[in-house]
Design a protein around this motif. Structure first.
Motif, PDB file in Angstrom:
ATOM      1  N   VAL A 150       0.848  -1.429   0.034  1.00  0.00           N
ATOM      2  CA  VAL A 150      -0.215   0.033   0.039  1.00  0.00           C
ATOM      3  C   VAL A 150       0.891   1.215   0.009  1.00  0.00           C
ATOM      4  N   ALA A 151       0.719   2.229  -0.892  1.00  0.00           N
ATOM      5  CA  ALA A 151       1.424   3.401  -0.731  1.00  0.00           C
ATOM      6  C   ALA A 151       0.283   4.819  -1.119  1.00  0.00           C
ATOM      7  N   LEU A 152       0.751   5.612  -0.449  1.00  0.00           N
ATOM      8  CA  LEU A 152       0.056   7.176  -0.574  1.00  0.00           C
ATOM      9  C   LEU A 152       0.598   7.765  -1.614  1.00  0.00           C
ATOM     10  N   LEU A 153      -0.196   8.374  -2.615  1.00  0.00           N
ATOM     11  CA  LEU A 153      -0.018   9.102  -3.731  1.00  0.00           C
ATOM     12  C   LEU A 153       0.701  10.615  -3.257  1.00  0.00           C
ATOM     13  N   ASN A 154       1.841  10.971  -3.469  1.00  0.00           N
ATOM     14  CA  ASN A 154       2.274  12.112  -2.908  1.00  0.00           C
ATOM     15  C   ASN A 154       3.334  13.075  -4.060  1.00  0.00           C
ATOM     16  N   ILE A 155       3.770  14.029  -3.791  1.00  0.00           N
ATOM     17  CA  ILE A 155       4.521  14.911  -4.361  1.00  0.00           C
ATOM     18  C   ILE A 155       5.914  14.593  -4.378  1.00  0.00           C
ATOM     19  N   GLY A 156       6.265  13.607  -3.534  1.00  0.00           N
ATOM     20  CA  GLY A 156       7.853  13.211  -3.730  1.00  0.00           C
ATOM     21  C   GLY A 156       7.939  12.057  -2.644  1.00  0.00           C
ATOM     22  N   GLU A 157       9.037  11.454  -2.792  1.00  0.00           N
ATOM     23  CA  GLU A 157       9.059  10.238  -1.856  1.00  0.00           C
ATOM     24  C   GLU A 157       9.463  10.430  -0.410  1.00  0.00           C
ATOM     25  N   GLU A 158      10.165  11.451  -0.029  1.00  0.00           N
ATOM     26  CA  GLU A 158      10.550  11.712   1.289  1.00  0.00           C
ATOM     27  C   GLU A 158       9.438  12.108   2.264  1.00  0.00           C
ATOM     28  N   GLU A 159       9.633  11.658   3.496  1.00  0.00           N
ATOM     29  CA  GLU A 159       8.818  11.932   4.461  1.00  0.00           C
ATOM     30  C   GLU A 159       8.413  13.227   4.702  1.00  0.00           C
ATOM     31  N   VAL A 160       9.140  14.124   4.449  1.00  0.00           N
ATOM     32  CA  VAL A 160       8.687  15.762   4.744  1.00  0.00           C
ATOM     33  C   VAL A 160       7.803  16.123   3.627  1.00  0.00           C
ATOM     34  N   LYS A 161       7.732  15.371   2.398  1.00  0.00           N
ATOM     35  CA  LYS A 161       6.915  15.918   1.336  1.00  0.00           C
ATOM     36  C   LYS A 161       5.288  16.013   1.569  1.00  0.00           C
ATOM     37  N   GLY A 162       4.624  16.861   0.784  1.00  0.00           N
ATOM     38  CA  GLY A 162       3.257  16.660   0.752  1.00  0.00           C
ATOM     39  C   GLY A 162       2.560  17.648   1.791  1.00  0.00           C
ATOM     40  N   ASN A 163       1.148  17.644   2.242  1.00  0.00           N
ATOM     41  CA  ASN A 163       0.580  18.538   2.946  1.00  0.00           C
ATOM     42  C   ASN A 163       0.346  17.957   4.303  1.00  0.00           C
ATOM     43  N   ASP A 164      -0.209  18.350   5.382  1.00  0.00           N
ATOM     44  CA  ASP A 164      -0.501  17.919   6.711  1.00  0.00           C
ATOM     45  C   ASP A 164      -1.319  16.597   6.711  1.00  0.00           C
ATOM     46  N   THR A 165      -2.521  16.781   5.735  1.00  0.00           N
ATOM     47  CA  THR A 165      -3.408  15.381   5.574  1.00  0.00           C
ATOM     48  C   THR A 165      -2.585  14.220   5.439  1.00  0.00           C
ATOM     49  N   ILE A 166      -1.728  14.387   4.068  1.00  0.00           N
ATOM     50  CA  ILE A 166      -0.947  13.400   3.786  1.00  0.00           C
ATOM     51  C   ILE A 166      -0.263  12.568   4.588  1.00  0.00           C
TER      52      ILE A 166
END
Lengths: 341, 341
Positions: free
Chosen positions: B180-196
């Motif tokens: 299972v993976a979450l679609l995000n704008i980068g693979e690093e842990e710090v990427k994305g918004n608060d919800t993600i």
């Protein structure tokens, strides 16, 4: 034409000087008006320039630094430790007027953070946005923004992105009254979330923009709109998704044309014919996402860009300088904001 | 095998009975265990069934209605005026146990709203999600959800989508311990918004799921993950973007192989070879997005689906019945929520 100087972050990107220096030479050779500030390790740059002709070498100036922002570093940390790095020196060169634009293939988050900090947003712009020109089926280009400079965008930010995109479309791509659309999950007015609908309201009331309404993902490449606006999260995922599908198709087709003889020849010919346009979806060929909304020109190249892709990014920056993109965005924003008030 | 009855909204979709009835007959012919409740205009249905064999006709039952929810109607309005419409009767047939699943190509928003109202979410599910199985380059499938059942998703909703997707992957696609993976704008842990990031935290702590981390848009089709979770806005735009790019490639290649003689023959052959898998990205061939998280099975077909695509949607519903998907999701949710507490 007046002198045109671009600051190149030689050390940035996955391949650093191995790609940036050949690209620099190629760009200088093809554009005789271009000057480059080469920012990076002097020894590496000098040894590479030895092979260049005088006419090319005379249009370069080296600013030495061995410091580079690592690709994987968290932007906030990278910015704190950015002193003397090639990326920061390149941006400062634009601020000081030593160069008219900066090109970097380095850490995207750091570049956006530093660019905003050093160059500052234009009046009326909350946050800069990343934009790229995608090929469409009508043999034209479609601008898509924001591609990930922001992870959350308010309605007023989406409105500002629309203005910036429209100016770029007019000035750089010679589109008169570019058709502006908001990327949404349906075309009907009721679709989407509150932010999108508020942005649509604002755009509908703005007579200075040729706003067309909503557009869906399957129409991004059909030429139905010239400028497509979305928040950075959606734009980033969308662009990467397109790249993924395009790469997949190309790799499938290439692998099937690895056979020998006549079939291989015909296969390659077909591949070339059929994908002469669609191949442009290959990131190597549309490289160069501009960071719009700053008091200076910044073009972000893919980290993994090859020589040709980096040349495209440098040319993109040169064109933006020639068309005075930031000044034109500022003027348009002034007019629009006055009209809206 | 026990009796399998699916309620088909004959009147829904862009083409209504012209597509749904031929698809119904084809599905009945290919699956001898299948029974269909045909909900729509009795006269049209009867005149069409005349041509069918007895063995097929005996496995149909008609529920007459001439009422249909228009495609362009706002969901809230459609729901208010849904009495006696083919879509609503189909959903009520599932609720009453006359059918085990419902298939409709009608108004998406109305279907989702009515399904939620009539069939109710499973315990522990805030909102149902739309999911589809996409072909990947490893010759398998990748599930993507939510595809637009919701325009804003909280972290806990994303977590629930992950659980539902994992159950579907295991039960319907025989993937053990699906990644299972979450679609995000980068693979690093710090990427994305608060919800993600909040959803990622929750998923990391859930030992019942094989959570892999973030994934980017260019990896949706590479088989790096079995279940990819995103909010409905992003999922809808992403899916439609993929369709757009896929259609573009196919149309480009087709138009270049319209020439005559040997070249045409070879071109078609190459087309067939190269795109035997990628052609699956053609919406005709992966039609059938399931609405997961309800106390009943609902499969949404594209509004513009052709006969073959609608047959796929009916088969998808039949498989979900055979695998008792809602009951298995409920059981898994129970276990996961107990463990997380």
């Amino acid at each position: 034409m007046t002198r045109l100087t671009i600051a190149l972050d030689v050390m940035g990107g996955d391949f650093g000087p191995r790609v940036t220096l050949p690209a620099a030479l190629q760009a200088l050779t093809s554009n005789p008006f271009l000057h480059l500030l080469l920012i990076g390790d002097q020894q590496i740059i000098l040894s590479y320039l030895k092979s260049a002709s005088d006419s090319v070498r005379l249009r370069t100036k080296i600013i030495h630094t061995a410091q580079v922002i690592p690709n994987e570093m968290r932007p906030s940390q990278a910015i704190r430790h950015s002193r003397d790095t090639s990326m920061r020196i390149a941006l400062e060169a634009v601020k000081e007027g030593e160069a008219q634009a900066c090109v970097s293939a380095g850490n995207t988050g750091a570049l956006m953070g530093l660019a905003k900090m050093i160059l500052k947003p234009l009046p009326g712009i909350e946050r800069p946005a990343l934009v790229a020109a995608l090929p469409n089926t009508l043999r034209g280009k479609t601008l898509l923004l924001d591609l990930g400079a922001n992870v959350d965008s308010s309605a007023s930010m989406l409105f500002q992105f629309a203005v910036m995109g429209a100016v770029l479309a007019e000035e750089l791509y010679a589109m008169p009254a570019p058709r502006v659309a908001l990327l949404n999950i349906g075309e009907e007015e009721v679709k989407g979330n509150d932010t999108i609908r508020a942005a649509a309201e604002r755009l509908k009331q703005c007579s200075a923009l040729n706003y067309q309404g909503y557009i869906e993902g399957n129409d991004i490449l059909t030429g139905k709109a010239d400028v497509i606006v979305c928040d950075g999260f959606v734009g980033n995922v969308t662009l990467k998704t397109m790249e993924g599908v395009a790469r997949l198709f190309l790799s499938q087709l290439r692998s099937k044309t690895q056979t020998n003889g006549l079939l291989r020849f015909l296969g390659r010919w077909l591949l070339k014919k059929a994908f002469s346009r669609m191949g442009e979806l290959n990131p190597d060929q549309y490289n160069g996402a501009s960071l719009l909304g700053l008091r200076g020109i910044v073009v972000k190249s893919h980290g993994g860009a090859n020589q040709q892709a980096l040349v495209c990014a440098i040319e993109q920056a040169a064109q933006e300088v020639n068309r005075s993109v930031p000044a034109r965005i500022a003027a348009r924003l002034d007019a629009v904001l006055l009209k809206s008030d």
